[in-house]
Design an enzyme around this catalytic site. Structure first.
Site, PDB file in Angstrom:
ATOM      1  N   CYS A 221       0.816  -1.226   0.000  1.00  0.00           N
ATOM      2  CA  CYS A 221       0.000   0.000   0.000  1.00  0.00           C
ATOM      3  C   CYS A 221       0.842   1.264   0.000  1.00  0.00           C
ATOM      4  CB  CYS A 221      -0.952   0.011   1.203  1.00  0.00           C
ATOM      5  SG  CYS A 221      -0.104   0.152   2.796  1.00  0.00           S
TER       6      CYS A 221
ATOM      7  N   CYS B 270      -1.093  -1.944   5.578  1.00  0.00           N
ATOM      8  CA  CYS B 270      -1.427  -3.335   5.237  1.00  0.00           C
ATOM      9  C   CYS B 270      -0.509  -4.359   5.877  1.00  0.00           C
ATOM     10  CB  CYS B 270      -1.434  -3.524   3.723  1.00  0.00           C
ATOM     11  SG  CYS B 270       0.197  -3.550   2.950  1.00  0.00           S
TER      12      CYS B 270
ATOM     13  N   CYS C  64       4.906  -5.101   4.256  1.00  0.00           N
ATOM     14  CA  CYS C  64       6.322  -4.716   4.214  1.00  0.00           C
ATOM     15  C   CYS C  64       6.993  -4.771   5.585  1.00  0.00           C
ATOM     16  CB  CYS C  64       6.451  -3.294   3.654  1.00  0.00           C
ATOM     17  SG  CYS C  64       5.803  -2.032   4.781  1.00  0.00           S
TER      18      CYS C  64
ATOM     19  N   CYS D 254       8.037   0.393   4.152  1.00  0.00           N
ATOM     20  CA  CYS D 254       7.636   1.287   3.053  1.00  0.00           C
ATOM     21  C   CYS D 254       7.633   2.740   3.483  1.00  0.00           C
ATOM     22  CB  CYS D 254       6.265   0.895   2.504  1.00  0.00           C
ATOM     23  SG  CYS D 254       4.875   1.296   3.586  1.00  0.00           S
TER      24      CYS D 254
ATOM     25  N   CYS E  55       0.891 -11.706   1.613  1.00  0.00           N
ATOM     26  CA  CYS E  55       0.931 -11.036   2.914  1.00  0.00           C
ATOM     27  C   CYS E  55       1.712 -11.836   3.949  1.00  0.00           C
ATOM     28  CB  CYS E  55      -0.488 -10.803   3.435  1.00  0.00           C
ATOM     29  SG  CYS E  55      -1.331 -12.326   3.951  1.00  0.00           S
TER      30      CYS E  55
ATOM     31  N   ASP F  35      -6.489  11.002  17.122  1.00  0.00           N
ATOM     32  CA  ASP F  35      -7.020  10.541  18.407  1.00  0.00           C
ATOM     33  C   ASP F  35      -6.160  11.057  19.546  1.00  0.00           C
ATOM     34  OD1 ASP F  35      -9.179   8.046  18.494  1.00  0.00           O
ATOM     35  OD2 ASP F  35      -8.267   8.321  16.538  1.00  0.00           O
TER      36      ASP F  35
ATOM     37  N   ARG G 132     -13.873   6.298  20.951  1.00  0.00           N
ATOM     38  CA  ARG G 132     -13.632   6.395  19.507  1.00  0.00           C
ATOM     39  C   ARG G 132     -14.529   5.372  18.820  1.00  0.00           C
ATOM     40  NH1 ARG G 132      -9.965   3.270  16.519  1.00  0.00           N
ATOM     41  NH2 ARG G 132      -8.996   5.102  15.602  1.00  0.00           N
TER      42      ARG G 132
ATOM     43  N   GLU H  26     -15.835 -19.604  -4.510  1.00  0.00           N
ATOM     44  CA  GLU H  26     -16.725 -18.444  -4.505  1.00  0.00           C
ATOM     45  C   GLU H  26     -18.065 -18.654  -3.798  1.00  0.00           C
ATOM     46  OE1 GLU H  26     -16.120 -16.043  -8.514  1.00  0.00           O
ATOM     47  OE2 GLU H  26     -16.028 -18.197  -8.889  1.00  0.00           O
TER      48      GLU H  26
END
Length: 1343
Positions: A42, A47, A50, A72, A115, A359, A418, A1269
């Site tokens: 990303c 994500c 990395c 990254c 991932c 935050d 939050r 699927e």
């Protein structure tokens, strides 16, 4: 040349001299070392693909500190003299795999694998951190000090689109000493029914990986002995001052220009606000000791501005109530690997300068924090409120420290709130708040009186966190009653005013109200008459609402399946082929292929407007624009070639370049070429495109626009369903009718972890080799050949594996391949394009938005007699697969017996990106529309929805009428028995009664449960397969299908061993390790077709089985001859003998389905139970039970992974994922900050799957069925359960919003996000509740 950056990578020394200061650690690792484990997913820190482990050494204490980080975002220069450990560094093929990698593999926790290296490093770093904790008892052998709760959160920031997270969590929890191993799911370490024991797991030994090599320690120690010179000059553009005085000298330098100089501490801010140009100078302030202070005193805790968020959490967690609650809140900011490097001061500065939804600023504001800043040489101490309200400070303003006062605990109440799409963090809040109150008790009345109060709010559409001063002033000195709270809420609603353009403004206001109500209510005197607190005679206090957080419940699971030895090794739950390579990062994806000599890189320039003339493309004057080598446009397509990017079934081409008209926002209009991928990304941002709309009609953007202008694509007659029965007659037989009801479904982005990527290498004789991440290399070959105007045999497309596809690497991958090919053809140099996440999201198209309008007739007992459906489908600019969508939608709708069923479907051509196949295309929408109709019928009759569902499920006779040949044999129709098993079991009845009791006893939380059936029609397509036996007996297999994470290679491997097993005494199990499935190559394996539709694995297996049968036929005589001579048969000897006898050991088959059996039906059912927070709209999935008919599974472990992963992807579609566009159709939810796929926090807290073993059917491949699927549609059970919970809330508060003006009947579209849920529950329920309590007068009724 400046001083070289020295670092260790996996124990090896690297010296990077002359590198640009803007180079990230990820770019360095992937381009200047052999490391490929960390991936670019990303570029935002959102994500986890990395993630690496960074280790720092302190020579003064001789201690090593390790932490995970996003490579990254981490700049290379910032890790000078650090050690970096990647997934290859903890384990690999040569040195052996680490237990983290082995356990992930053994728990079947990797599918596409893209991932997985990042997951490994997040888990590994969590283990390193836990095992360094002091004061904890030593864990038993094989375990770590990690707790099960910590294990679940270890990967809370890592995204995975394939697995559904459950097996990843189980692998992680296997390291926790407090876990019951018997509770962990299917794995390769013990069989079902066997005792689970840690000794069966790959042994874990703490400290086995040396994270900081001795040579680097020695270098650091020797450097410490030499006095460092002042940093006055830097030849490489990287400055790292060691004092504030030194920093001021840099600020005063002639070269200092804030437009070209970037001041950084960790650079994580670039994940939020992307760099728009290259910087040639950086000032790293992390090395200034004064900015890293941590002072704890009686006045409070002072944190230096470059203290990391993780360090701040650690410090605050040891403090009093206020400090601990701040720490708890900070734990929900970003993700662990971002918090480890992101700084407290950086967050505060961003929120002061920019409209950043912080935050941290909000909670520190509520605690009355102060800041110390330096402007020029002057130091100022300001309250945080004063600092935030100042004009945006310039880059020379230095935030030195933040002081959080010590409030003690006596008489102090502090809470933070939050609401975000993900409970554990890694998501920006819709609204956040923090409240601190000092109260005292009135001895006479027993009431709480507020002496002082601070109410801070942020993220609701305001530039900075703010205090609600008027509300504070109103509350001070008052005893708290329901009337006082009501007045405070009314004042607050006047104060909370989201700025124009803020999404969901009413929702954000309602959240602020809910937060204040939640904070003040527990302070109200509780010995008031019980009637004020009761709900149907059961007590409830809002205090319980605050204290009990169901998000903290542990994740549990159960898997039930039947193993079959009939075709072994087919049917065994063996682990995925190559999974350890994926875990170590050694598995090669397209972007991992070493760049060829003279390789160039490309990035798309896309239109930002629809239906416009593109007059020119120029570039801003910038550093990045100087990196442009050339721009490739439609004019560069060779003579004889065509401007084509994709095409499906010869329906209609989609252009590669929008020329001369860009038809939609997001269309490619050019490709900028540069020397590196980063340069190309940045240069594309510098493009200035001139447009005009002369002589062009306004764009058609919506379904309504298309219908008005008759803008449609035609559906081929072969893909048009025929109506069933006589609709008019069916309506005449109905006792009740619902006319012209509506339901809408929005789009969904694929979010494959690996974005679109291709590498084109020009070769002799005008030929081209393309490495493409594609689900259809054959289509890619076809499109590239047409685009270049060369024969197909001049185009070789190679695909080894794909980092996630879900349909998006089918039609959409050809655009990138064609663009690379045109550039490489013109420049005669290799060209690679790896799309950044934003460009990929803008161009991808995604799932088809739809609008359905229906009329339905039904009897008083709920039997439906007729249904008419008008359906509009937004297809975008080109047909793509859209003309096939009506077939799938109507097919999915047919799961119920509608009596008579007629429909009118319109495939709308619009000026938006063409929509394409996304996992379960059409079926998921059709199945959901069916459920919406059923629920509407049940609601109008006030009957339990499951009763209506069951009454309208098919018997086999009606199934055959609706589905024809696909219905198969009566013995294979398993849906009714599965549905009854779930929906009418004693367990379901008990749960439904428990939910009813819960809803009667709780005002602010409501639960719902629902059972949804599914029928999914899949088609079989011709597929090639080739099996070759090498002279040493090893076996090479090629198939037309592509490994995209669905376990195709694993099933093919098992089928090969089974097919050749007739020659082996053990049935082929000895051959498993001898089989290798290799990459797809269009010049080797022709007619490969498209990998999709869920049946590619089984058809590839059947093609391989045919090839094996021919080989067995050839080898059997030799086997018989050897056995007749009394020889001991060994596989190697058999093959050697066959080779000597000149037997051909290679066979290619092209399997085609029997014309009488080209499709079949898949069945499943799911029960989901949810809890909805009426105050916030947040939904927690408490439990999901899936029963899915897999037939006789080819590999139960692979199919289980497909079922779970598909279901969770469906949960994202139905609940969270907003693929939002602006008014011109340009995608604006274009990254991990705005587009939220499910994470580990969003999956069911109890996730049970039963794989139903239906009747044997020899027409199917070894009686197996598809699994990729169909389970996705079962996620509608979550949406339907949410509807039940919302219905309970609407009944509680008499909410009658919507056209029906009914508490029970309302339209709930897809996705049902938190704002949608809250609106349906009632945006004003708090005010209405307080008004009802206060109606007797302000002084007599308490809240």
């Amino acid at each position: 040349m400046g001083k070289a950056v020295v670092l260790a990578v996996n124990g090896r020394r690297y010296e990077a001299a002359g590198v640009e200061p803007s180079m990230t650690l990820l770019e360095f690792l992937r381009t200047q070392t052999p490391v490929r484990g960390p991936k670019l997913g990303c570029g935002e820190g959102g994500c986890g693909a990395c993630v690496v482990l960074i280790s720092k050494y302190d020579p003064a204490t001789d201690e090593v500190t390790e932490f995970s980080a996003s490579s990254c975002l981490t700049l290379l220069h910032s890790v000078d003299r650090c050690s970096v450990t990647t997934s290859e560094g903890i384990g690999n093929t040569r040195d052996g795999y680490h237990p983290v990698q082995q356990r992930l593999a053994g728990f079947h926790a990797s599918q596409c694998g893209f991932c997985t290296p990042g997951m490994c490093m997040s888990i590994f770093s969590a283990l390193v951190k836990a095992d360094k904790k002091s004061g904890l008892p030593e864990p038993p052998a094989g375990f770590s000090k990690l707790t099960a709760s910590e294990a679940e959160r270890a990967v809370s920031g890592n995204l995975c689109r394939c697995t559904g997270y459950r097996p990843i969590v189980d692998a992680c929890k296997s390291f926790a000493a407090d876990v019951d191993l018997e509770d962990l799911g299917l794995n390769c370490f013990w069989k079902k029914g066997e005792p689970a024991d840690v000794s069966k797991l790959p042994a874990y030994n703490r400290g086995a990986v040396n994270t900081f090599p001795d040579f680097l320690k020695s270098e650091i120690k020797s450097c410490e002995q030499v006095n460092g010179a002042p940093v006055a000059v830097s030849n490489d553009g990287w400055y790292h001052p060691k004092s504030i005085e030194e920093l001021n000298r840099l600020f005063d330098s002639d070269w200092f220009d804030e437009r070209s100089v970037k001041i950084v501490a960790s650079n994580t801010g670039s994940g939020v606000y992307k760099d728009e140009d290259l910087y040639d100078k950086y000032i790293d302030i992390k090395g200034i000791p004064e900015l890293s202070i941590v002072n704890i005193s009686s006045s409070g805790i002072e944190l230096g501005s470059v203290v990391s968020i993780s360090k701040a959490i650690e410090v605050l967690s040891d403090g009093n109530l206020v400090f601990r609650k701040i720490a708890d809140h900070l734990n929900k900011v970003a993700s662990p690997f971002v918090r480890n490097t992101a700084t407290i001061g950086g967050n505060i500065i961003m929120s002061q300068r920019l409209p950043f939804a912080s935050d941290i600023a909000t909670v520190l504001l509520a605690a009355s924090s102060t800041v110390t800043i330096q402007v020029a040489s002057k130091r100022l101490c300001l309250t945080l409120e004063e600092f935030l309200q100042q004009p945006p400070c310039d880059s020379k303003t230095l935030l030195l420290s933040i002081l959080i006062p010590d409030w003690g605990s006596d008489g102090v109440t502090f809470e933070t709130f939050r609401v975000a799409p993900r409970p554990f963090g890694n998501a920006v809040s819709y609204t956040n708040s923090a409240f601190l109150a000092k109260t005292s008790g009135d001895a006479a009345s027993g009431e709480h009186i507020i002496e002082d109060i601070c109410l801070a709010f942020g993220a609701f559409g305001v530039e900075q966190a703010v205090r609600a001063r008027k509300v504070e002033d109103f509350l001070k000195g008052r005893p708290l009653t329901s009337y006082v709270i009501l007045k405070a809420v009314q004042l607050l609603k006047e104060f909370i005013s989201p700025s124009e353009g803020t999404t969901h403004p009413e929702y954000r206001i309602s959240l602020a109200v809910s937060f204040l109500f939640s904070f003040l209510s527990p302070l109200v005197k509780v010995d008031t008459p019980s009637a004020l607190y009761t709900n149907d005679n059961s007590k409830y206090l809002l205090e319980d609402h605050i204290k009990v957080d169901i998000n903290d419940l542990p994740i549990r699971s159960r898997q039930e399946m039947v193993f079959n030895d009939e075709y072994k090794p087919v049917g065994k739950p063996i682990k995925k082929d190559g999974v350890e390579l994926q875990a170590s990062g050694e598995a090669v994806y397209v972007d991992d292929i070493p760049a060829p000599k003279d390789c160039l890189y490309g990035a798309f320039i896309y239109s930002t407007h629809p239906h416009v003339h593109v007059k020119s493309i120029n570039f801003k004057s910038s550093l990045a624009s100087q990196k442009v080598i050339t721009v490739i446009t439609a004019k560069d397509i060779p003579n004889g070639g065509k401007n084509v990017g994709s095409c499906f079934m010869m329906l209609e081409d989609e252009e590669l370049f929008g020329d001369p008209v860009a038809e939609f926002a997001g269309q490619n209009i050019g490709v900028v070429i540069a020397e590196t991928q980063r340069y190309a990304y940045m240069a594309a941002k510098q493009a200035v495109v001139e447009y005009n709309t002369e002589n062009l009609l306004p764009p058609i953007l919506t379904i309504e626009d298309a219908i008005q202008h008759n803008s449609y694509f035609q559906t081929p007659p072969v893909f048009v369903h025929k109506p069933v029965g006589d609709y008019n007659q069916g309506m005449s037989e109905a006792d009740h009718k619902i006319l012209s009801a509506e339901v809408k479904l929005e789009s969904q982005y694929y979010f494959y972890m690996e974005t679109q990527v291709a590498l084109a290498i020009p070769d002799e004789d005008n030929s081209m080799t393309i490495y493409s991440s594609s689900q259809s290399p054959e289509l890619t070959q076809y499109m590239v050949a047409r685009c270049l105007g060369i024969p197909f045999h001049n185009v070789r497309v190679i695909t080894r594996r794909v980092g996630g596809g879900f349909g998006g690497k089918g039609m959409k991958s050809t655009h990138v391949a064609c663009a690379c090919a045109v550039a490489a053809f013109k420049l005669r140099r290799p060209v690679k394009m790896y799309l950044d996440r934003k460009t990929d999201m803008i161009m991808a198209g995604g799932r088809h938005p739809m609008k359905a309008k229906y009329s339905v007739g039904f009897k008083s007992d709920g039997k439906i007699t007729a249904l008419h459906l008008d359906l509009g489908i937004n297809a975008g600019i080109s047909p793509d697969v859209s003309p096939l969508l009506p077939w799938a939608i109507i097919g999915a709708l047919k799961k119920y017996n509608w009596g008579a069923f007629e429909f009118d479907t319109k495939v709308c051509k619009t000026n938006v990106s063409s929509k394409s196949a996304v996992r379960a295309p059409g079926d998921v929408q059709g199945s959901f529309i069916a459920e919406a109709i059923i629920e509407q019928v049940a609601s109008s009759l006030s009957v339990d929805t499951n009763t209506i569902r069951r009454k309208n499920l098919h018997d086999f006779k009606s199934l055959a009428v609706f589905y024809g040949k696909s219905a198969g044999e009566a013995s294979t129709y398993s849906l009714v028995s599965m549905f009854d098993k779930l929906a009418f079991s004693p367990d379901y009845k008990l749960r439904a009664e428990t939910i009813e009791h819960f809803n009667n006893s709780n005002k602010w939380k409501k639960r719902g449960i629902s059972c949804v059936p599914s029928t999914y029609d899949v088609s079989l397509r011709p597929t090639p397969g080739k099996v070759s036996i090498m002279n040493d007996g090893s076996i090479v297999v090629e198939v037309g299908g592509i490994e995209i994470g669905q376990g195709l290679w694993t099933k093919v491997k098992q089928m090969t061993a089974f097919g050749l097993g007739h020659l082996c005494p053990d049935g082929g199990e000895c051959l498993l390790k001898k089989v290798r499935v290799i990459q797809a190559d269009t010049l080797s394996m022709v007619q490969g077709g498209m990998t999709g539709g869920s049946t590619t694995s089984e058809t590839c297996c059947e093609a391989v089985r045919q090839s094996c049968a021919t080989l067995v036929e050839r080898l059997k005589p030799i086997k018989d001859s050897l056995e007749a001579n009394g020889s001991t048969l060994e596989w190697g000897a058999l093959i050697a003998q066959a080779s000597m006898a000149n037997v051909s050991l290679s066979v290619q088959a092209y399997w085609t389905p029997d014309v009488t059996f080209t499709s079949y039906l898949n069945y499943g059912a799911a029960v989901s139970e949810v809890e909805v927070d009426v105050l916030t709209g947040a939904t927690t999935i408490l439990r999901s039970d899936l029963v899915y008919d897999c037939g006789q599974s080819l590999n139960p472990a692979v199919d289980l992974g497909q079922i779970e992963g598909s279901f969770v992807q469906g949960v994202g579609f139905f609940t969270n994922e907003e693929y939002t566009t602006n008014s011109e159709g340009l995608v604006i939810h274009d990254g991990t900050w705005t587009y939220k796929i499910p994470t580990v926090d969003n999956i069911p807290k109890q996730f049970n799957v039963e794989m139903f073993n239906s009747a044997s059917d020899k027409k199917r491949v070894l009686s197996s069925k598809a699994s990729g699927e169909p389970p996705l549609v079962l996620a509608a059970s979550v949406h339907c359960a949410m509807r039940e919970a919302i219905r309970a809330a609407r009944k509680e508060f008499s909410v009658c919003t919507g056209p029906a003006k009914s508490t029970a009947t309302f339209q709930m579209d897809v996705p049902a996000t938190m704002p949608v849920v809250k609106e349906l529950c009632g945006l004003d329920v708090v005010e209405r509740y307080l008004e009802s309590l206060s109606s007797a007068g302000p002084n007599t009724v308490k809240a």
